[in-house]
Design a protein around this motif. Structure first.
Motif, PDB file in Angstrom:
ATOM      1  N   LEU A   1     -19.835  53.937  -7.427  1.00  0.00           N
ATOM      2  CA  LEU A   1     -19.495  54.174  -8.824  1.00  0.00           C
ATOM      3  C   LEU A   1     -18.759  55.497  -9.049  1.00  0.00           C
ATOM      4  O   LEU A   1     -17.811  55.567  -9.827  1.00  0.00           O
ATOM      5  N   ILE A   2     -19.199  56.562  -8.388  1.00  0.00           N
ATOM      6  CA  ILE A   2     -18.782  57.916  -8.769  1.00  0.00           C
ATOM      7  C   ILE A   2     -17.753  58.537  -7.826  1.00  0.00           C
ATOM      8  O   ILE A   2     -17.119  59.542  -8.161  1.00  0.00           O
ATOM      9  N   HIS A   3     -17.558  57.946  -6.636  1.00  0.00           N
ATOM     10  CA  HIS A   3     -16.782  58.649  -5.608  1.00  0.00           C
ATOM     11  C   HIS A   3     -15.336  58.904  -6.013  1.00  0.00           C
ATOM     12  O   HIS A   3     -14.781  59.964  -5.721  1.00  0.00           O
ATOM     13  N   ASN A   4     -14.698  57.943  -6.680  1.00  0.00           N
ATOM     14  CA  ASN A   4     -13.279  58.100  -6.986  1.00  0.00           C
ATOM     15  C   ASN A   4     -13.052  59.259  -7.943  1.00  0.00           C
ATOM     16  O   ASN A   4     -12.099  60.035  -7.793  1.00  0.00           O
ATOM     17  N   THR A   5     -13.932  59.404  -8.927  1.00  0.00           N
ATOM     18  CA  THR A   5     -13.826  60.522  -9.870  1.00  0.00           C
ATOM     19  C   THR A   5     -14.016  61.857  -9.161  1.00  0.00           C
ATOM     20  O   THR A   5     -13.276  62.817  -9.414  1.00  0.00           O
ATOM     21  N   ALA A   6     -15.003  61.918  -8.259  1.00  0.00           N
ATOM     22  CA  ALA A   6     -15.233  63.155  -7.508  1.00  0.00           C
ATOM     23  C   ALA A   6     -14.022  63.510  -6.650  1.00  0.00           C
ATOM     24  O   ALA A   6     -13.597  64.676  -6.599  1.00  0.00           O
ATOM     25  N   LEU A   7     -13.444  62.525  -5.978  1.00  0.00           N
ATOM     26  CA  LEU A   7     -12.263  62.768  -5.148  1.00  0.00           C
ATOM     27  C   LEU A   7     -11.095  63.289  -5.982  1.00  0.00           C
ATOM     28  O   LEU A   7     -10.377  64.222  -5.579  1.00  0.00           O
ATOM     29  N   ILE A   8     -10.891  62.707  -7.155  1.00  0.00           N
ATOM     30  CA  ILE A   8      -9.774  63.110  -8.016  1.00  0.00           C
ATOM     31  C   ILE A   8      -9.978  64.517  -8.548  1.00  0.00           C
ATOM     32  O   ILE A   8      -9.035  65.328  -8.596  1.00  0.00           O
ATOM     33  N   LEU A   9     -11.186  64.845  -8.969  1.00  0.00           N
ATOM     34  CA  LEU A   9     -11.460  66.204  -9.471  1.00  0.00           C
ATOM     35  C   LEU A   9     -11.202  67.255  -8.386  1.00  0.00           C
ATOM     36  O   LEU A   9     -10.612  68.313  -8.659  1.00  0.00           O
ATOM     37  N   VAL A  10     -11.633  66.974  -7.165  1.00  0.00           N
ATOM     38  CA  VAL A  10     -11.383  67.907  -6.060  1.00  0.00           C
ATOM     39  C   VAL A  10      -9.889  68.001  -5.777  1.00  0.00           C
ATOM     40  O   VAL A  10      -9.335  69.099  -5.584  1.00  0.00           O
ATOM     41  N   LEU A  11      -9.214  66.866  -5.783  1.00  0.00           N
ATOM     42  CA  LEU A  11      -7.771  66.847  -5.515  1.00  0.00           C
ATOM     43  C   LEU A  11      -7.007  67.696  -6.529  1.00  0.00           C
ATOM     44  O   LEU A  11      -6.084  68.437  -6.169  1.00  0.00           O
TER      45      LEU A  11
ATOM     46  N   ILE B   1     -13.886  68.300   1.676  1.00  0.00           N
ATOM     47  CA  ILE B   1     -14.560  68.797   0.472  1.00  0.00           C
ATOM     48  C   ILE B   1     -14.744  67.660  -0.531  1.00  0.00           C
ATOM     49  O   ILE B   1     -15.811  67.511  -1.138  1.00  0.00           O
ATOM     50  N   GLY B   2     -13.696  66.849  -0.696  1.00  0.00           N
ATOM     51  CA  GLY B   2     -13.766  65.733  -1.633  1.00  0.00           C
ATOM     52  C   GLY B   2     -14.828  64.706  -1.253  1.00  0.00           C
ATOM     53  O   GLY B   2     -15.601  64.247  -2.106  1.00  0.00           O
TER      54      GLY B   2
ATOM     55  N   ALA C   1     -18.233  63.837  -3.223  1.00  0.00           N
ATOM     56  CA  ALA C   1     -18.523  62.475  -3.663  1.00  0.00           C
ATOM     57  C   ALA C   1     -19.936  62.062  -3.255  1.00  0.00           C
ATOM     58  O   ALA C   1     -20.699  61.511  -4.056  1.00  0.00           O
ATOM     59  N   HIS C   2     -20.288  62.347  -2.011  1.00  0.00           N
ATOM     60  CA  HIS C   2     -21.633  62.013  -1.538  1.00  0.00           C
ATOM     61  C   HIS C   2     -22.695  62.828  -2.279  1.00  0.00           C
ATOM     62  O   HIS C   2     -23.762  62.297  -2.634  1.00  0.00           O
TER      63      HIS C   2
END
Length: 395
Positions: free
Chosen positions: A316-326, A340-341, A345-346
């Motif tokens: 559910l949450i990984h894509n948002t976490a990856l984008i915020l880090v990016l 880091i991304g 996410a994990h």
């Protein structure tokens, strides 16, 4: 997903090793989807064999979902009526307990996300939030209109960075339809016909459309393939899993050879139904073989169970976490940035699991009586209400 330990040969519960294997598939599927999104976000790769790892992850999820939910449906048949409200309450609790807070977090995080990571249409704002909350994003009606050149401006999409949410909606409406079909249609369980009809009206188009089209082209059929395997394993269990080693070996050899041949001929396309069928043969053939192994190494079991426990929250949450880090973290090394991304996410997923997902059984128990009242036939509901009023007056 873990089940009690037992000997497969005795026809009892699934072995510890087989249960660990199913958990490994669950955890692996979520991480395959992360790989696909990393390739798209960091390298702009949106096609090719590697990006189909995400498709493989989704196909595994739907095969597992069909397998386990069919067995859940069969187990519910052994319980007293009403059964549909309890089944739906459990499924809603399982899907929505982490989904709702994840949606809220993603909507809040959208303030710090600069890019558009959805597919057009309405993908932010109140309408999108409500549509995602009701699991109506990319509903079959929207997609059918689009296929005839009528893409409406208010078409509801997944909430920007919540791209994986489209599969959650499909899965939930499959659950609803299968519950209605099993208990209301086949077993003639009495429920409020207006509510049943309304649920069927929303769920049936999703079931039909995703059998032939939709994002995954045949996700309904892939789910039903897993459900068929779940039914066959349940029947097989009653027979003591006779000849389980030889049958498992045959499935793996036949499915593996066919899968290699089809990949050579047309490429590896997990959403292709024939390819998914061969994947299922291998997947459930390995399961049959591992059911002959009673125990799993403790380190392996604990590690896999840990990763599997929060795999849905991760999805559910990984894509948002990856984008915020990016967008907000700066590093000189792309691979350090990716690391880091992925770690973020994990970490976010595990916190979401601790705070919400792991409590879904409590939510299910809380929802059951409410679903029983809501789905009860109108006359029964009124009688129950009158009886409750009488009890209160006597007190």
């Amino acid at each position: 997903m873990s089940t009690p330990t037992g000997k497969a040969a005795d026809g009892h519960a699934m072995s510890e090793m087989a249960s660990t294997y199913l958990d490994a598939l669950r955890a692996g599927g979520a991480n395959l989807v992360i790989v696909a999104h990393v390739l798209g976000l960091y390298f702009g790769i949106h096609s090719g064999v590697m990006t189909r790892m995400g498709h493989l992850g989704v196909a595994i999820f739907f095969l597992l979902s069909g397998f386990l939910i069919m067995q859940s449906l069969l187990n519910w048949l052994n319980k007293p009526e009403p059964r549909l409200p309890g089944f739906l309450a459990d499924r809603v609790a399982r899907i929505m307990t982490p989904y709702v807070p994840a949606l809220i977090l993603i909507a809040l995080a959208n303030v710090w996300i600069a890019g558009n990571h959805s597919e057009g249409g309405v993908n932010t704002g109140v309408l999108t939030f409500i549509g995602n909350l009701l699991l109506l994003q990319d509903h079959a009606v929207f997609q059918a209109l689009d296929s005839v050149g009528m893409d409406v401006a208010w078409r509801i999409r997944s909430y920007n960075s919540a791209e994986p949410f489209w599969t959650v909606a499909i899965e939930m409406w499959i659950y609803v339809f299968m519950g209605l079909f099993m208990f209301w249609v086949l077993k003639r369980e009495r429920i409020d016909r207006w509510i049943g009809t309304a649920l069927a009206a929303v769920a049936l188009p999703v079931l039909i459309w995703n059998a032939a089209a939709g994002g995954g082209k045949s996700l309904t059929l892939i789910w039903l393939l897993g459900a068929t395997a779940g039914y066959l394993f349940q029947v097989w269990r009653a027979d003591g899993y006779r000849n389980i080693r030889s049958v498992g070996a045959m499935l793996v050899v036949f499915g593996g050879a066919g899968l290699i041949g089809r990949a050579v001929k047309i490429g590896f396309h997990p959403y292709d139904f024939q390819t998914a069928t061969l994947i299922a043969l291998v997947m459930f053939g390995v399961l049959a073989l591992l059911m002959c192994v009673q125990s799993a190494p403790a380190v392996l079991r604990r590690s896999v169970n840990f990763l599997a426990a929060y795999s849905y929250s991760l999805y559910l949450i990984h894509n948002t976490a990856l984008i915020l880090v990016l967008e907000h973290v700066r590093t000189e090394s792309t691979w350090a940035h990716i690391a880091i991304g992925v770690i973020a996410a994990h970490g976010c997923a595990y916190l979401l699991y601790l705070a919400f997902e792991r409590h879904y059984r409590l939510v299910g128990r809380w929802l059951r009586p409410k679903f029983e009242r809501a789905l009860a036939p109108r006359g029964v509901r009124q009688s129950s209400s009158a009886a409750a009023d009488l009890v209160r007056q006597e007190r």
